[in-house]
Design a protein around this motif. Structure first.
Motif, PDB file in Angstrom:
ATOM      1  N   PHE A 154     -22.112  35.497 -36.703  1.00  0.00           N
ATOM      2  CA  PHE A 154     -23.145  36.493 -36.384  1.00  0.00           C
ATOM      3  C   PHE A 154     -22.557  37.596 -35.502  1.00  0.00           C
ATOM      4  O   PHE A 154     -22.751  38.791 -35.768  1.00  0.00           O
ATOM      5  N   MET A 155     -21.823  37.203 -34.469  1.00  0.00           N
ATOM      6  CA  MET A 155     -21.253  38.206 -33.551  1.00  0.00           C
ATOM      7  C   MET A 155     -20.241  39.088 -34.288  1.00  0.00           C
ATOM      8  O   MET A 155     -20.232  40.311 -34.117  1.00  0.00           O
ATOM      9  N   ASN A 156     -19.424  38.472 -35.133  1.00  0.00           N
ATOM     10  CA  ASN A 156     -18.436  39.274 -35.875  1.00  0.00           C
ATOM     11  C   ASN A 156     -19.102  40.243 -36.847  1.00  0.00           C
ATOM     12  O   ASN A 156     -18.580  41.321 -37.106  1.00  0.00           O
ATOM     13  N   GLU A 157     -20.257  39.859 -37.349  1.00  0.00           N
ATOM     14  CA  GLU A 157     -20.962  40.760 -38.279  1.00  0.00           C
ATOM     15  C   GLU A 157     -21.641  41.923 -37.555  1.00  0.00           C
ATOM     16  O   GLU A 157     -21.931  42.943 -38.163  1.00  0.00           O
ATOM     17  N   GLY A 161     -21.931  32.418 -22.961  1.00  0.00           N
ATOM     18  CA  GLY A 161     -21.487  31.141 -22.396  1.00  0.00           C
ATOM     19  C   GLY A 161     -20.368  30.548 -23.245  1.00  0.00           C
ATOM     20  O   GLY A 161     -20.280  30.815 -24.451  1.00  0.00           O
ATOM     21  N   GLY A 162     -19.537  29.726 -22.618  1.00  0.00           N
ATOM     22  CA  GLY A 162     -18.352  29.189 -23.287  1.00  0.00           C
ATOM     23  C   GLY A 162     -18.624  28.443 -24.585  1.00  0.00           C
ATOM     24  O   GLY A 162     -17.766  28.386 -25.471  1.00  0.00           O
ATOM     25  N   GLY A 163     -19.837  27.869 -24.734  1.00  0.00           N
ATOM     26  CA  GLY A 163     -20.128  27.107 -25.943  1.00  0.00           C
ATOM     27  C   GLY A 163     -20.745  27.948 -27.052  1.00  0.00           C
ATOM     28  O   GLY A 163     -20.826  27.500 -28.209  1.00  0.00           O
ATOM     29  N   ALA A 164     -21.194  29.146 -26.718  1.00  0.00           N
ATOM     30  CA  ALA A 164     -21.984  29.942 -27.673  1.00  0.00           C
ATOM     31  C   ALA A 164     -21.311  30.126 -29.044  1.00  0.00           C
ATOM     32  O   ALA A 164     -21.969  29.963 -30.073  1.00  0.00           O
ATOM     33  N   PRO A 165     -19.993  30.436 -29.102  1.00  0.00           N
ATOM     34  CA  PRO A 165     -19.399  30.704 -30.417  1.00  0.00           C
ATOM     35  C   PRO A 165     -19.398  29.500 -31.355  1.00  0.00           C
ATOM     36  O   PRO A 165     -19.203  29.651 -32.555  1.00  0.00           O
ATOM     37  N   LEU A 198     -29.231  35.338 -28.324  1.00  0.00           N
ATOM     38  CA  LEU A 198     -28.074  36.098 -28.811  1.00  0.00           C
ATOM     39  C   LEU A 198     -28.526  37.043 -29.926  1.00  0.00           C
ATOM     40  O   LEU A 198     -28.179  38.229 -29.948  1.00  0.00           O
ATOM     41  N   ARG A 199     -29.333  36.519 -30.836  1.00  0.00           N
ATOM     42  CA  ARG A 199     -29.796  37.337 -31.956  1.00  0.00           C
ATOM     43  C   ARG A 199     -30.760  38.423 -31.503  1.00  0.00           C
ATOM     44  O   ARG A 199     -30.635  39.585 -31.897  1.00  0.00           O
TER      45      ARG A 199
END
Ligand code: S3P
Length: 172
Positions: free
Chosen positions: A90-93, A78-82, A63-64
């Motif tokens: 991290f994704m929101n940033e 994937g469904g568990g990633a968040p 992801l990074r």
């Protein structure tokens, strides 16, 4: 722009993701598919052979790296990633997070025929599936609901979502 599509298994990320990416004219990536290609095995085999802890580590690392290496994309996760390794923050940033929200009953109905390839579901019978999904969703919702954009309903329309993004989020 960098867009992350999140949601429980069966919420339609793989269906709407490519359509939405096309409507926004950005590349589509699928984190699970990238893991399968890189590892040369299905997600189900990976869970069996290496376990969930190794999967979550690899998922967070990729992801990074995908996010930092690419300028513009829509990434289906994937469904568990968040839920793991601060991934949601991290994704929101780093971009726009979109949660495809769906109720446990609909999710269970959609997941029932495809249980075999899903390591977390394959041991469940029909009766157990909806309860399992409901419990998991409760646990995961606090993470999912940190998404900047929440799309609810059974058949979201890619062109409508693309218009919303263009009107409200395009500069991010
Ligand atoms: C998982 C969801 C799957 C896959 C793995 C674990 C989960 O992805 O990453 O089986 O924990 O919900 P999809 O949501 O794309 O099916």
């Amino acid at each position: 722009m960098k867009i992350f599509l999140i949601g429980y298994m069966g919420s339609g990320k793989s269906t709407i993701g490519p359509k939405l990416a096309r409507a926004l004219d950005i590349p589509f990536f699928d984190l699970d598919k990238i893991i399968e290609e890189q590892e040369g095995m299905t997600i189900a085999s990976f869970f069996e052979q290496k376990g969930e802890t190794a999967f979550r580590q690899l998922e967070a690392d990729l992801l990074r790296s995908i996010t930092l290496v690419n300028d513009s994309f829509l990434l289906s996760t994937g469904g568990g990633a968040p839920v793991f390794y601060n991934n949601m923050d991290f994704m929101n940033e780093h971009g726009l997070t979109i949660y495809l929200e769906m109720n446990p009953k609909s999710l269970a109905q959609r997941l029932a025929p495809a249980r075999a390839g899903r390591p977390l579901l394959k041991h469940l019978n029909n009766g157990e599936l909806e309860d399992f999904v409901a419990v998991k969703l409760k646990e995961r919702e606090p993470f999912y609901k940190k998404a900047r954009l929440i799309i609810s309903g059974l058949s979201p329309n890619a062109n409508n979502i693309a218009s919303t993004i263009k009107e409200n989020y395009q500069s991010k």
